[in-house]
Design an enzyme around this catalytic site. Structure first.
Site, PDB file in Angstrom:
ATOM      1  N   GLU A  98      11.650  20.016   0.081  1.00  0.00           N
ATOM      2  CA  GLU A  98      11.603  18.496  -0.254  1.00  0.00           C
ATOM      3  C   GLU A  98       9.972  18.044  -0.397  1.00  0.00           C
ATOM      4  OE1 GLU A  98      13.639  20.053   1.622  1.00  0.00           O
ATOM      5  OE2 GLU A  98      15.469  18.945   2.276  1.00  0.00           O
ATOM      6  N   ASP A 107      16.603  62.652  -2.040  1.00  0.00           N
ATOM      7  CA  ASP A 107      15.895  61.948  -3.300  1.00  0.00           C
ATOM      8  C   ASP A 107      14.719  61.711  -3.028  1.00  0.00           C
ATOM      9  OD1 ASP A 107      18.583  62.070  -4.364  1.00  0.00           O
ATOM     10  OD2 ASP A 107      18.785  60.005  -4.047  1.00  0.00           O
ATOM     11  N   LEU A 161      11.782  53.064  -2.014  1.00  0.00           N
ATOM     12  CA  LEU A 161      12.507  51.851  -1.606  1.00  0.00           C
ATOM     13  C   LEU A 161      11.412  50.673  -1.533  1.00  0.00           C
ATOM     14  CD1 LEU A 161      14.596  53.245   1.310  1.00  0.00           C
ATOM     15  CD2 LEU A 161      15.098  53.068  -1.102  1.00  0.00           C
ATOM     16  N   GLU A 180      21.847  50.773   0.083  1.00  0.00           N
ATOM     17  CA  GLU A 180      21.615  51.742  -1.013  1.00  0.00           C
ATOM     18  C   GLU A 180      22.304  53.062  -0.980  1.00  0.00           C
ATOM     19  OE1 GLU A 180      18.246  52.100  -3.229  1.00  0.00           O
ATOM     20  OE2 GLU A 180      17.988  49.927  -3.420  1.00  0.00           O
ATOM     21  N   THR A 192      28.325  58.548   2.301  1.00  0.00           N
ATOM     22  CA  THR A 192      28.552  58.494   3.637  1.00  0.00           C
ATOM     23  C   THR A 192      28.359  57.361   4.316  1.00  0.00           C
ATOM     24  OG1 THR A 192      27.933  61.128   3.580  1.00  0.00           O
ATOM     25  CG2 THR A 192      28.215  60.108   5.822  1.00  0.00           C
ATOM     26  N   ALA A 248      30.737  54.579   5.736  1.00  0.00           N
ATOM     27  CA  ALA A 248      30.857  53.992   7.209  1.00  0.00           C
ATOM     28  C   ALA A 248      30.775  52.525   7.219  1.00  0.00           C
ATOM     29  CB  ALA A 248      29.700  54.592   7.883  1.00  0.00           C
TER      30      ALA A 248
HETATM   31  C1  AOF Z   1      15.606  21.455   4.423  1.00  0.00           C
HETATM   32  N1  AOF Z   1      14.647  21.882   3.472  1.00  0.00           N
HETATM   33  O1  AOF Z   1      13.577  23.869   2.399  1.00  0.00           O
HETATM   34  C2  AOF Z   1      14.739  24.199   4.435  1.00  0.00           C
HETATM   35  C3  AOF Z   1      15.517  23.513   5.338  1.00  0.00           C
HETATM   36  O2  AOF Z   1      11.937  25.470  11.759  1.00  0.00           O
HETATM   37  P1  AOF Z   1      12.089  24.639  10.747  1.00  0.00           P
HETATM   38  O3  AOF Z   1      11.412  23.300  10.763  1.00  0.00           O
HETATM   39  O4  AOF Z   1      11.089  25.337   9.291  1.00  0.00           O
HETATM   40  O5  AOF Z   1      13.409  24.452  10.269  1.00  0.00           O
HETATM   41  C4  AOF Z   1      14.279  25.378   9.728  1.00  0.00           C
HETATM   42  C5  AOF Z   1      15.658  24.657   9.607  1.00  0.00           C
HETATM   43  O6  AOF Z   1      15.762  23.687   8.475  1.00  0.00           O
HETATM   44  C6  AOF Z   1      16.780  25.698   9.091  1.00  0.00           C
HETATM   45  O7  AOF Z   1      17.325  26.386  10.247  1.00  0.00           O
HETATM   46  C7  AOF Z   1      17.630  25.057   8.193  1.00  0.00           C
HETATM   47  O8  AOF Z   1      18.603  24.235   9.041  1.00  0.00           O
HETATM   48  C8  AOF Z   1      16.899  23.971   7.583  1.00  0.00           C
HETATM   49  N2  AOF Z   1      16.116  24.474   6.291  1.00  0.00           N
HETATM   50  N3  AOF Z   1      15.905  22.220   5.491  1.00  0.00           N
HETATM   51  O9  AOF Z   1      15.715  20.171   4.354  1.00  0.00           O
HETATM   52  C9  AOF Z   1      14.536  23.234   3.577  1.00  0.00           C
HETATM   53  N4  AOF Z   1      14.399  25.398   4.250  1.00  0.00           N
HETATM   54 ZN    ZN Z   2      13.417  20.081   5.986  1.00  0.00          ZN
END
Ligand code: AOF
Ligand code: ZN
Length: 334
Positions: A54, A202, A206, A267, A271, A275
């Site tokens: 935002e 291989d 990665l 990837e 085996t 798992a």
């Molecule tokens: C939003 N807009 O683009 C995102 C949000 O530690 P902070 O301040 O960066 O906050 C992280 C938390 O904010 C994250 O766990 C999630 O709940 C929210 N993320 N919120 O308004 C964003 N990335």
């Molecule tokens: Zn935010």
């Protein structure tokens, strides 16, 4: 004047562009429309500690946000975390309406919707969250719900389900379009897991590569899982990206080594895949199926403990796409 659903699509695209670079934060997208409904700002979440979607979009919009509309893929946050609350940023910018797709499940960050409403902003929850929930926020929402990363088992196989020929050779079963897609997709994830057997057979690198073959800006953590010793000359042991060795046969030890990861791709080989199926740790399958018949050679999934048809792991097909002559199938558990 932009239709709201086109604006939401732009927001999803903006979040898709930052997917893989925001963990442990979610990749969120935001679009700002001015009073007349013109796009004046588009943003995606910046790496953890940086501005949220935002704020990026509001900065671009400047004073044109006043009286306008914000379209966001996640409920605007309401807390002082590493950054100030987005609810406050939207109110301060004079936004009149907010449409968001998914409630924030993090208790500490949630409540932005209430704060905005209280300040006189008209808040609407988007009627169709599926493109967000099944798309860019899928892995992060899974991590919030379960406390562990989201695992996608990705493989390329022949039409008869084999991931290598009888002599072990596997380059190349899938075509160039599939391989290009896969290399690009790697730059959008947090980690890649392979078994020690695959490293021996291989010697994969990665790394995430751009279309021209150069290293992408974001590299997933390379995880090597198993008991066999890795040669010091293995390509996964170079400095192109971080590498973690998990000396175990228990997939839960991989979970323990990926506390900081949200979106993880498995990837193989067979085996390791077996798992993970057995441990109930396959949250999605992406299968590149090539128009090749091998007739012999290992199956893409080894022993997963399903001895009878009633024990089979059943999936639901989410999408099918053609890539050159290959078919890319995306599946989620039933
Ligand atoms: C939003 N807009 O683009 C995102 C949000 O530690 P902070 O301040 O960066 O906050 C992280 C938390 O904010 C994250 O766990 C999630 O709940 C929210 N993320 N919120 O308004 C964003 N990335
Ligand atoms: Zn935010």
């Amino acid at each position: 004047m932009l239709h709201l659903s086109d604006a939401m699509r732009l927001a999803v695209e903006a979040s898709e562009r930052v997917r893989g670079t925001t963990s442990p934060n979610p990749p969120v997208g935001a679009v700002i429309l001015d009073v007349g409904g013109n796009v004046v700002g588009v943003g995606g979440t910046q790496p953890a500690g940086g501005p949220h979607a935002e704020v990026v979009a509001l900065r671009e919009a400047g004073s044109r946000a006043f009286g306008g509309t914000a379209i966001v893929t996640l409920e605007p946050c309401n807390h002082y975390g590493r950054t100030p609350p987005c609810s406050k940023a939207l109110i301060d910018a004079g936004i009149a309406q907010v449409h968001y797709a998914v409630d924030d499940p993090v208790a500490q960050a949630a409540g932005g919707s209430g704060t905005l409403t209280h300040a006189g902003v008209a808040v609407t929850k988007w009627h169709d969250p599926a493109p967000v929930v099944k798309g860019p926020l899928r892995a992060w929402l899974h991590r919030q719900r379960t406390g562990r990363p989201h695992f996608t088992y990705k493989y390329a196989a022949s039409l008869d389900g084999r991931c290598a020929a009888a002599d072990g050779s596997s380059q190349w079963i899938s075509g160039p379009e599939s391989r290009a897609r896969d290399r690009m997709e790697r730059s959008r994830i947090d980690a890649i897991v392979v078994g020690t057997g695959t490293v021996h057979a291989d010697d994969p690198w990665l790394t995430a590569r751009n279309a021209d073959g150069s290293l992408a800006g974001h590299q997933p953590v390379r995880v090597v899982f198993g008991l066999r010793e890795i040669p010091a000359s293995a390509r996964v042991a170079d400095a192109a990206a971080e590498t973690r060795i998990v000396r175990s046969r228990d997939p839960r030890d991989v979970v323990g080594a990926l506390e900081d990861c949200v979106d993880v791709v498995l990837e193989g080989g067979p085996t390791v895949a077996g798992a993970f199926f057995r441990a109930g740790l396959v949250d999605r399958i992406t299968a590149y199926v090539a128009p090749v018949v091998l007739g012999d050679g290992p199956a893409a999934v080894g022993d997963a403990g399903a001895g009878s048809i009633g024990d089979a792991f059943r999936f639901h097909c989410e999408s099918v796409e053609r890539l050159g002559d290959d078919v890319l199938i995306s599946l989620v558990p039933r």
